[in-house]
Write a protein that holds these residues in place. Structure first.
Motif, short mmCIF file in Angstrom:
data_model
loop_
_atom_site.label_atom_id
_atom_site.label_comp_id
_atom_site.label_asym_id
_atom_site.label_seq_id
_atom_site.Cartn_x
_atom_site.Cartn_y
_atom_site.Cartn_z
N ASP A 65 0.47 -1.06 -0.07
CA ASP A 65 -0.22 0.24 0.02
C ASP A 65 0.63 1.74 0.69
O ASP A 65 0.66 2.33 -0.02
N ASP A 66 1.97 1.42 0.29
CA ASP A 66 2.84 2.61 0.49
C ASP A 66 2.61 3.28 1.46
O ASP A 66 2.17 4.51 0.94
N SER A 67 1.56 2.32 2.62
CA SER A 67 0.99 3.99 3.45
C SER A 67 2.00 4.71 3.52
O SER A 67 2.97 4.25 4.43
N ARG A 68 1.62 6.46 4.14
CA ARG A 68 2.45 6.81 4.54
C ARG A 68 1.88 6.98 6.54
O ARG A 68 3.04 7.39 7.10
N LEU A 69 0.70 6.81 6.78
CA LEU A 69 0.54 6.40 8.62
C LEU A 69 0.67 7.51 8.69
O LEU A 69 1.64 7.58 10.21
N THR A 70 -0.01 8.55 8.54
CA THR A 70 -0.14 10.28 8.86
C THR A 70 -1.98 10.47 9.47
O THR A 70 -2.64 9.95 8.92
N LEU A 71 -1.27 11.67 9.68
CA LEU A 71 -2.83 12.24 9.73
C LEU A 71 -3.23 12.42 8.65
O LEU A 71 -2.50 13.19 7.95
N ARG A 72 -4.50 12.15 8.34
CA ARG A 72 -5.07 12.44 6.54
C ARG A 72 -5.23 14.01 6.44
O ARG A 72 -5.48 14.65 5.59
N GLU A 73 -5.31 15.43 8.28
CA GLU A 73 -6.33 16.29 8.24
C GLU A 73 -4.32 16.83 8.68
O GLU A 73 -3.93 16.10 9.31
N ALA A 74 -4.42 17.85 8.13
CA ALA A 74 -2.91 18.47 8.16
C ALA A 74 -2.97 19.04 9.89
O ALA A 74 -1.69 18.88 10.80
N ALA A 75 -3.96 19.44 10.22
CA ALA A 75 -3.97 20.23 11.88
C ALA A 75 -2.95 18.96 12.73
O ALA A 75 -3.77 17.05 12.23
N GLY A 76 -2.56 18.56 14.20
CA GLY A 76 -2.09 17.97 14.88
C GLY A 76 -0.95 17.51 14.82
O GLY A 76 -0.49 17.21 13.36
N ARG A 77 -0.42 16.31 15.57
CA ARG A 77 1.19 15.82 15.43
C ARG A 77 0.99 14.74 15.33
O ARG A 77 0.00 13.64 15.52
N ASN A 78 1.64 14.46 13.85
CA ASN A 78 1.46 12.87 13.37
C ASN A 78 2.34 11.77 14.47
O ASN A 78 3.43 12.27 15.13
#
Ligand SMILES: NC(=O)c1ccc[n+]([C@@H]2O[C@H](COP(=O)([O-])OP(=O)(O)OC[C@H]3O[C@@H](n4cnc5c(N)ncnc54)[C@H](OP(=O)(O)O)[C@@H]3O)[C@@H](O)[C@H]2O)c1
Length: 239
Positions: A65-78
């Motif tokens: 899937d080559d996932s990023r595993l980050t939050l989908r919204e820009a706001a917030g700490r990953n």
């Protein structure tokens, strides 16, 4: 909760027929994504990520899937991203190694040094646990708590990693999103892959802690049933 490992949550989206993905080759797109799943459920998934310090997956999730595993919204700490990759096989170009968050790759002592160094050059923090292709998940949990400071961990898959974690009774919660579609296919991936818990041990059992209905979806939370985790003794490779 043990203070020696993170509070650990398994999160899985499962079809009506109990699958988590069709079996695919790298490069084949994952049909189970934002195009298929309701935005409300995707937002809930994002909220779950926001609540933890770490998100862990197996190496197949990255290769497929080559996932990023980050939050989908820009706001917030990953959260910190953790990949179990015994032989350091994820490519240095994997998106999970991007700069949006810290990434930990857990390898075994048998991982080829040049591959490990290539991941480290991309900024990955390397932890060593286990042997051969397999990472020792119990040891990994201890290292994540003691060395990376992870107190709350979300494990998103895939089926092989869930199998290893359940075998060693490392889940404090199992969160299951039952989705209103059918994947089908006798070779599709299920939430828990590899060896069955029967007949080699007792079947791990859980109690329902919470059940929410969200439109056509069910969001279920189960917790281990005290004293009934027969699979905990199973520490075989892949167990
Ligand atoms: N619907 C959902 O919620 C959801 C979420 C995440 C992923 N998925 C899907 O799940 C699929 C991937 O699942 P998967 O079962 O193929 O692979 P996986 O669990 O992502 O990765 C397993 C691989 O990691 C390596 N590994 C190293 N140490 C391990 C350990 N202790 N336990 C288990 N694996 C270990 C193994 O490599 P070796 O093979 O070299 O031994 C193993 O093949 C993808 O199709 C993805 O799209 C679905």
């Amino acid at each position: 909760m043990s203070v020696e490992r993170p509070y650990t949550i398994m999160l899985v989206a499962v079809s009506l027929d109990g699958k988590i993905s069709p079996r695919r080759h790298p490069g084949q797109p994952n049909p189970i994504g934002p195009e298929l799943i309701d935005p409300e459920i995707m937002a809930l998934h994002n909220a779950r990520r926001r609540e933890v310090d770490g998100i862990m997956v197996g190496r197949n999730c990255i290769l497929l899937d080559d996932s990023r595993l980050t939050l989908r919204e820009a706001a917030g700490r990953n959260p910190t991203r953790i990949v179990l990759d015994g032989l350091a096989e994820i490519p240095p170009t994997a998106r999970v190694l991007g700069e949006e968050a810290t990434t930990v790759v857990v390898v075994s002592p048998d991982a080829p040094r040049e591959r490990v160094e290539a991941l480290a050059r991309r900024g990955a923090r390397i932890l060593v646990a286990g042997g051969g292709r397999f990472v020792d998940v119990a040891k990994t949990m201890q290292l994540l708590r003691a060395e990376i400071g992870i107190e709350r961990l979300l494990v998103e898959g895939g089926g092989s990693v869930h199998r290893s974690m359940i075998a060693q009774n490392l889940y404090d919660e199992i969160q299951l999103i039952v989705c209103p579609f059918v994947i089908g296919g006798s070779t599709s991936i299920t939430p828990v892959e590899r060896t069955a818990f029967w007949p080699q041990g007792q079947i791990p059992r859980y109690r329902l802690d919470r059940a929410d209905t969200l439109g056509d979806y069910l969001y279920l939370t189960y917790k281990p049933r005290p004293g009934s985790h027969g699979g905990a003794a199973d520490t075989s490779p892949g167990g």
